[in-house]
Design an enzyme around this catalytic site. Structure first.
Site, PDB file in Angstrom:
ATOM      1  N   VAL A   1       0.927  -1.264  -0.070  1.00 46.17           N
ATOM      2  CA  VAL A   1      -0.062   0.081  -0.120  1.00 46.17           C
ATOM      3  C   VAL A   1       0.845   1.358  -0.050  1.00 46.17           C
ATOM      4  O   VAL A   1       0.684   2.295  -0.758  1.00 46.17           O
ATOM      5  CB  VAL A   1      -0.949  -0.188   0.997  1.00 46.17           C
ATOM      6  CG1 VAL A   1      -2.084   1.161   1.171  1.00 46.17           C
ATOM      7  CG2 VAL A   1      -1.877  -1.379   1.281  1.00 46.17           C
TER       8      VAL A   1
ATOM      9  N   LYS B   1      -7.323  -1.740  10.098  1.00 43.04           N
ATOM     10  CA  LYS B   1      -8.509  -1.752  10.573  1.00 43.04           C
ATOM     11  C   LYS B   1      -8.292  -2.557  11.710  1.00 43.04           C
ATOM     12  O   LYS B   1      -9.012  -2.536  12.983  1.00 43.04           O
ATOM     13  CB  LYS B   1      -9.405  -2.783   9.603  1.00 43.04           C
ATOM     14  CG  LYS B   1      -8.435  -4.283   9.434  1.00 43.04           C
ATOM     15  CD  LYS B   1      -8.335  -4.271   7.736  1.00 43.04           C
ATOM     16  CE  LYS B   1      -7.016  -4.870   7.417  1.00 43.04           C
ATOM     17  NZ  LYS B   1      -6.415  -5.100   6.262  1.00 43.04           N
TER      18      LYS B   1
ATOM     19  N   LYS C   1     -13.306  -5.140  10.100  1.00 42.66           N
ATOM     20  CA  LYS C   1     -14.114  -4.354   9.094  1.00 42.66           C
ATOM     21  C   LYS C   1     -15.357  -4.207   9.171  1.00 42.66           C
ATOM     22  O   LYS C   1     -16.131  -3.241   9.587  1.00 42.66           O
ATOM     23  CB  LYS C   1     -13.791  -4.748   7.594  1.00 42.66           C
ATOM     24  CG  LYS C   1     -12.171  -4.681   7.145  1.00 42.66           C
ATOM     25  CD  LYS C   1     -12.099  -5.422   5.914  1.00 42.66           C
ATOM     26  CE  LYS C   1     -10.654  -5.086   5.295  1.00 42.66           C
ATOM     27  NZ  LYS C   1     -10.499  -5.886   4.175  1.00 42.66           N
TER      28      LYS C   1
HETATM   29  N1  HSE Z   1      -5.935  -8.602   3.205  1.00 41.75           N
HETATM   30  C1  HSE Z   1      -7.073  -7.640   2.910  1.00 41.75           C
HETATM   31  C2  HSE Z   1      -7.893  -8.182   1.957  1.00 41.75           C
HETATM   32  C3  HSE Z   1      -6.270  -6.397   2.361  1.00 41.75           C
HETATM   33  O1  HSE Z   1      -7.695  -9.080   1.329  1.00 41.75           O
HETATM   34  O2  HSE Z   1      -8.854  -7.878   1.887  1.00 41.75           O
HETATM   35  C4  HSE Z   1      -7.470  -5.091   2.394  1.00 41.75           C
HETATM   36  O3  HSE Z   1      -7.820  -4.991   3.710  1.00 41.75           O
END
Ligand code: HSE
Length: 429
Positions: free
Chosen positions: A14, A105, A205
């Site tokens: 990222v 998150k 999330k």
């Molecule tokens: N590892 C996470 C996914 C990355 O695969 O969605 C994004 O939060």
């Protein structure tokens, strides 16, 4: 145009995405933010590591103090992930009066209260759009566009890695391990893929989305969690015969002030839009009492999609045009809502057994289910296997408790060898 100095913590997938966007879209970003953004420091573990992008060695540092103590740095972008260091660095940066943008998150789902309190005390802004569903602007959507609504449901595919794995298993018929390897190579998976595969990432999330949507702090520990490790190609094939596709769903529903919160592999009707969200794509279906059903679709992981959310947050801070109103929502404990125990949830179920294909076994199974108020909608039996046959069936809505009690008894039947899988079905009603 004034210059603003920022620092990035972490230069992985990222981090490099953010770097590329800042470079590639420099002109547009300058126009929109009214600032020229200069990345003056990047925190890395190993300065001498070989990288695909060339960055001057003066920018790289392995010492967080170089960033915290540099008064000219106004915004710190936290992209190292994990919990302890990330949290500590964000706190120290805020104490040094720096605004924060994060994609973390895990930290937000667990310590938002503490972090946002510090942000308030220090009068700095704290943004975390990239923490949920990568490039999809879901946090802004809930906090701004949908504030007229009472949100009743959020049902989403919010983990790119598991969606990639399940899609590849479904469409290309490859194994779980092959698909996981591909997802890792593409940079979608967390450093420890357990977080993806076992559903933790989706739980964090969901905790963030549910807290914002329902105006109550949802403790991630209250979310029922089941990962995709045990999903086999046989289940995918059986589900298909019944007209379903298996997806890892994050589900939050509110009814009569009670919350239903769960993350688990789910049979989704193959005709439903969520069943057709494939690869690294994420999608979130929101049901508001005014807007009705609304679905957001986009890439949930990867350098540029996640970088898009991160850079958007940086620009928001520079414009300073959005009050971080979300802070109070994420912390509000005033409006307490009870979380329903997953055993009480009513669902249709998909169950697969391994049986000896002898006369009467199906009847015995149906009798036990019937006695426990579970009725069968449809059955499929693979007649190609001779002695030991997989038997899969789907039920009408039942409580998990009644399913568990029935299966305890079914397991004891002479011609039932094993219970291979129990999955929930989402009927979107
Ligand atoms: N590892 C996470 C996914 C990355 O695969 O969605 C994004 O939060």
């Amino acid at each position: 145009v004034e210059k603003v100095k920022i620092a990035i913590l972490g230069f992985g997938n990222v981090g490099t995405g953010v770097w590329k966007i800042l470079k590639e879209n420099k002109k547009e970003i300058m126009k929109r933010s009214n600032y020229e953004i200069e990345v003056t420091k990047i925190l890395v573990k190993h300065i001498d590591k070989r990288r695909d992008i060339t960055v001057s060695n003066e920018i790289l540092t392995d010492n967080i103090d170089d960033i915290i103590n540099d008064e000219s740095i106004k915004i710190v972008v936290e992209l190292i992930g994990g919990k302890d260091d990330a949290k500590e660095y964000m706190i120290r940066a805020m104490r040094a009066k720096k605004h924060i943008v994060t994609a973390n998150k895990l930290v937000i789902a667990n310590w938002s209260k503490e972090l946002f309190k510090i942000a308030e005390q220090e009068n700095v802004l704290f943004y975390y759009e990239a923490s949920v569903a990568g490039g999809i602007p879901i946090i802004r959507e809930i906090n701004e566009s949908l504030t007229a609504n009472r949100i009743e449901q959020i049902i989403g595919i919010v983990n790119g890695t598991t969606n990639y794995i399940l899609s590849k298993m479904t469409i290309d018929g490859i194994s779980f391990h092959e698909a996981l390897k591909e997802a890792q190579e593409k940079g979608y998976a967390e450093a420890d893929p357990t977080s993806d595969v076992d559903g933790f990432d989706a739980v964090y999330k969901l905790a963030i989305m549910a807290s914002l949507s329902f105006g109550t702090k949802v403790d991630q520990a209250c979310i029922y969690r089941e990962g995709i490790r045990n999903i086999s190609n046989i289940d995918i094939a059986c589900a298909k015969k019944f007209g379903y596709t298996i997806k890892l769903l994050a589900i939050a529903k509110e009814e009569n002030h009670k919350l239903e919160l769960r993350v688990h592999p789910t049979l989704v009707p193959s005709t439903h839009p969520l069943a057709n969200v494939n690869d690294v794509f994420n999608a979130i279906l929101i049901k508001g009492n005014a807007v009705g059903e609304l679905m957001l679709y986009g890439k949930g992981a990867g350098d540029l999609p996640t970088g898009s959310a991160v850079v958007g947050d940086i620009i928001s801070i520079l414009r300073n045009n959005v009050k971080p109103s979300d802070i109070s929502d994420l912390n509000d404990d005033l409006d307490f809502k009870e979380v329903i125990n997953s055993e009480e949830n009513q669902s249709e179920f998909y169950i697969r057994l391994n049986i000896n294909d002898k006369a009467g076994v199906l009847g015995d199974i149906a009798t036990i289910l019937g006695k426990n108020d579970v009725s069968i909608i449809s059955v499929t039996k693979d007649v190609n296997h001779q002695a030991k046959a997989p038997l899969a069936f789907i039920t009408h809505k039942s409580s998990e408790k009644n399913i568990t009690i029935s299966l305890e008894k079914i397991k004891l039947l002479e011609n039932v060898n094993s219970i291979e899988s129990i999955l929930r079905i989402e009927s979107f009603d």
